[in-house]
Structures are given as C-alpha cells and as structure tokens.
Design an enzyme around this catalytic site. Structure first.
Site, PDB file in Angstrom:
ATOM      1  N   PHE A 114       0.833  -1.193   0.000  1.00 46.45           N
ATOM      2  CA  PHE A 114       0.000   0.000   0.000  1.00 46.45           C
ATOM      3  C   PHE A 114       0.880   1.261   0.000  1.00 46.45           C
ATOM      4  O   PHE A 114       1.732   1.420  -0.861  1.00 46.45           O
ATOM      5  CB  PHE A 114      -1.015  -0.035   1.144  1.00 46.45           C
ATOM      6  CG  PHE A 114      -2.130  -1.025   0.899  1.00 46.45           C
ATOM      7  CD1 PHE A 114      -3.073  -0.798  -0.084  1.00 46.45           C
ATOM      8  CD2 PHE A 114      -2.225  -2.200   1.633  1.00 46.45           C
ATOM      9  CE1 PHE A 114      -4.091  -1.716  -0.337  1.00 46.45           C
ATOM     10  CE2 PHE A 114      -3.241  -3.114   1.393  1.00 46.45           C
ATOM     11  CZ  PHE A 114      -4.179  -2.870   0.409  1.00 46.45           C
ATOM     12  N   SER A 115       0.712   2.151   0.969  1.00 44.94           N
ATOM     13  CA  SER A 115       1.339   3.466   0.856  1.00 44.94           C
ATOM     14  C   SER A 115       2.830   3.508   1.139  1.00 44.94           C
ATOM     15  O   SER A 115       3.447   4.565   0.993  1.00 44.94           O
ATOM     16  CB  SER A 115       0.612   4.469   1.747  1.00 44.94           C
ATOM     17  OG  SER A 115      -0.651   4.767   1.186  1.00 44.94           O
ATOM     18  N   ILE A 116       3.435   2.380   1.509  1.00 45.86           N
ATOM     19  CA  ILE A 116       4.897   2.379   1.500  1.00 45.86           C
ATOM     20  C   ILE A 116       5.379   2.502   0.051  1.00 45.86           C
ATOM     21  O   ILE A 116       6.519   2.904  -0.203  1.00 45.86           O
ATOM     22  CB  ILE A 116       5.476   1.126   2.184  1.00 45.86           C
ATOM     23  CG1 ILE A 116       4.923   0.972   3.603  1.00 45.86           C
ATOM     24  CG2 ILE A 116       7.007   1.194   2.261  1.00 45.86           C
ATOM     25  CD1 ILE A 116       5.396  -0.290   4.312  1.00 45.86           C
ATOM     26  N   LYS A 118       4.568   4.829  -1.783  1.00 50.64           N
ATOM     27  CA  LYS A 118       4.897   6.251  -1.881  1.00 50.64           C
ATOM     28  C   LYS A 118       6.362   6.488  -1.533  1.00 50.64           C
ATOM     29  O   LYS A 118       7.070   7.245  -2.205  1.00 50.64           O
ATOM     30  CB  LYS A 118       4.008   7.067  -0.948  1.00 50.64           C
ATOM     31  CG  LYS A 118       2.512   7.023  -1.239  1.00 50.64           C
ATOM     32  CD  LYS A 118       1.736   7.745  -0.151  1.00 50.64           C
ATOM     33  CE  LYS A 118       0.268   7.930  -0.473  1.00 50.64           C
ATOM     34  NZ  LYS A 118      -0.491   6.686  -0.554  1.00 50.64           N
TER      35      LYS A 118
END
Length: 393
Positions: A114-116, A118
């Site tokens: 998921f947002s890792i 980013k």
C-alpha cells in the site's frame, strides 16, 4: 457433500468468494494482499536473473519474549497475531535477524505494501534529482502542463513530495459515494472502473482556499501524480525506472509488481507488491545513507534530508497525524518520528510498515491484513512494539 479444498482449509473461505468489491475486507485480504494480480492489472518489476534468496531464518526465542505495548504484557508472537501480521522480517547491522510468517503466507511470497509504495517512489525521485533530471522545486506544470487547470496548477513538485498540496480531497476509505471511491475506480481497484484513467481523475482535482505548503494533508493522488512526474521527467515508464534505478542496484532477490490503470499508469501511491526481505533491504539502504552492495543508489544528502533534517514541523503540527508522532515531520513521503533515536518509517494502510532505527541499526518490515484500513490506537501500539523490538534484537 464434498470436503474443503486445500485453499479453503488454509484461508477459511473459497477463492470465488474474493471479488473486486471485497478484496480489501477481512478475511479475504489474508489472500488478496498476496495476490493482487489476480484481481487488478499489474506490471512486473524484474529482479536480477541470478538473484537467489537466502533461506528463511527463524526468530526463535525472541517470539516468546514479553513486550508491553498495551495494558498488559504479551509475547512477541502474541502481538504479531493480535495485530494481524502476515510477515515480519528484522535486520540488524545489515544482517537478517529472522523472519516470521503467518500460516496463510509463505516465505518468499509477495505482499502489497500500500502506501509504503509512496516512500519507494520518492526514492526514484531522489535518484533522478541526483542525476540532474528532476527538480523538486520546479512547478508541477514544468513536467505536466495540462495540470494548469487543477489544484496542481500553482503547486511545486516539493508540495507534492511533502504532502502539502492544498487539495480538496479526503481519504474516505469506507465511503462508497465519495471522491475517494471514484479515485479507486480510476485505479481499477473498485467495480465500475475503466471509464476514467488515473491521470484524468487527478487532473480534475481542485484546491482549497489556502496556499500550498502550509499544512500536511495526507492525500494519495499526490503520490500517483509523482509517478507521472517521474515518467515525464525521465521519458521512461515507472516500472522501468524502478527496475533500473532501484530494484537491480539494491540487489532485490525477488520480482516486484505494481498495479496499473486502464492506460498502464502505475499506482505509485499504493500498488507495489514486494517480499518482506526486499522491503527490509530498502530500509537498510536508507539506513546506510543510500548505499547498497558497495554502490551508491541515492545521494546521501537526499537521504539525510528525507530522514532527519528536512520537512516542516509547522505543517506537520497542522496536519491530522500529529497524534502518532507528536514531534514528527514528513519529508519526501517518509515519516520522521521525532524520537531521540532518529527513527523513521514508511506506512501503509491495513498494517504495512517499514521501520528504521538508526541508533540500534535495526530495520523492521511488517506486512499485515488488518481488518480496518486505519486503526489509530493500534498504530501507536505498533510503534511501541518496534521500539521494544529494536532494543531486544
């Protein structure tokens, strides 16, 4: 009546029960988070052909040691189960301490982070910046002129990197009628997608009546836009950038993958799937100041700015995540904890973590299938758990 299949015995449900409409829900996420490519389009990010992963290393007695992160002591193993952990890898001083896997996940399997995603995407930005091919202080419209009519029309790349774009958008994960649901349809993560691309959606977003740069606002479309910015700046697809600039130099042992939309645009805000070991290797590279396998991957100055010296305390204090890290900051899509040990991390919904404690030389990769996308009280316990682990190993 037929007996249960091996799949149903392992996961507690049938494969045909996992749908695009429910893949992020418990219990289906215990399988879907490891098999994104069966649900949405994905693109490959190859590892080196000669890459070989070393065997799994058991955490042994550490699993029975007690930690106190809530009201009562519990063992490390008990906390891993309670926090819906699928996999855990710990490194210290550059070496693997050990791995732990839930019964429904195999050693060597990929898991969505998921947002890792980013945080890894921002590393590519740092590499291109070091090569002189990407300017974080440039206007967004330098790279994407058609962003002129959107919230990004007067924003700088720096605002995108630091989540300080004044963007009229909410991360309403559970509201099926929200703009966030439309966003997920554009990523092909929800039913009904395929009529609007991710790029088209992002360029419809408008701003708030506040200048950019003043407030930390966690808004995922910023990070998908970053992927587009990197592609425009380099003239390469994000998957090629990731492979050439990070995955191969890092010495990643396993192939990664990333979700893509109807145009093939990578979901750089949250679509990467990697193994726990390879995620830990990213953290170790950051701990080493941008070095891996005896070669420089990202400039040391960029790593220092990202993990220690950069970011606005004022913008963070005005944001909505200050309760997690009261003295924290956010820079280049990494979280600075503000702790005395200088720890920093990447975080993803449903319990994805990459935690680096430079004082103890410990890196922890935790992949999970938590029932809720965001669980603030549990997040605080997880951070305390990482602090305790860093002292124990």
């Amino acid at each position: 009546m037929t007996g249960k299949t091996a799949f149903e015995t392992r996961y507690g449900f049938r494969r045909n029960e996992v749908l695009l409409a429910n893949w992020r829900e418990n219990p289906f996420n215990r399988w879907s988070f490891q098999n994104l490519g069966e649900l949405v389009p994905t693109a490959r990010i190859a590892a080196a052909p000669s890459s070989v992963e070393t065997p799994m290393r058991d955490l042994g007695g550490l699993l029975g040691d007690k930690v106190t992160v809530a009201s009562a002591p519990e063992t490390v193993a008990e906390f891993l189960v309670r926090s819906s952990t699928d996999a855990l890898t710990i490194m210290k001083g550059g070496s693997i301490v050990g791995d732990w896997f839930a019964p429904h996940m195999d050693f060597g399997a990929r898991h969505i982070i998921f947002s890792i995603s980013k945080s890894l995407t921002a590393i590519i930005a740092g590499i291109l910046e070091g090569e002189g091919a990407f300017d974080p202080e440039a206007p967004v419209t330098t790279y994407i002129p058609e962003a002129a009519g959107s919230a990004y029309g007067d924003a700088k790349v720096r605002h995108v990197l630091d989540m300080s774009v004044s963007l009229d958008f909410e991360e309403a994960y559970l509201d099926p009628e929200s703009a966030f649901a439309r966003y997920r349809r554009a990523t092909l993560w929800n039913p009904g997608g395929g009529t609007e691309s991710l790029r088209q959606f992002i360029l419809t977003l408008q701003g708030l009546d506040e200048p950019h740069g003043q407030t930390f606002r966690y808004r995922s479309p910023n990070s998908d836009l970053l992927g587009l910015l990197l592609e425009r700046a380099s003239g390469q697809r994000f998957t090629d950038l990731m492979r050439e600039k990070l995955w191969l130099p890092l010495g990643a042992a396993s192939e990664a993958s990333i979700g893509v939309d109807m145009e093939g645009t990578a979901r750089t805000a949250g679509g990467l799937s990697v193994t726990p070991r390879d995620l830990a290797r990213v953290g170790e590279m950051m701990r080493q100041g941008g070095m891996a396998n005896g070669r420089r991957i990202v400039p040391e100055a960029w790593v220092r700015d990202t993990t220690a010296t950069g970011g606005s305390s004022q913008a963070w204090q005005r944001g909505s995540m200050v309760s997690l890290f009261p003295k924290g900051r956010y820079r280049n899509k990494w979280y600075q904890t503000g702790f005395e040990n200088g720890a920093y991390c990447g975080i993803g919904i449903h319990g994805q973590w990459l935690y680096v404690d430079p004082r103890s030389e410990v890196v922890i990769a935790k992949m999970s299938s938590q029932p809720e996308p965001v669980d603030d009280p549990l997040d605080i316990e997880i951070v305390a758990f990482f602090e305790a682990l860093s002292r124990m190993v």
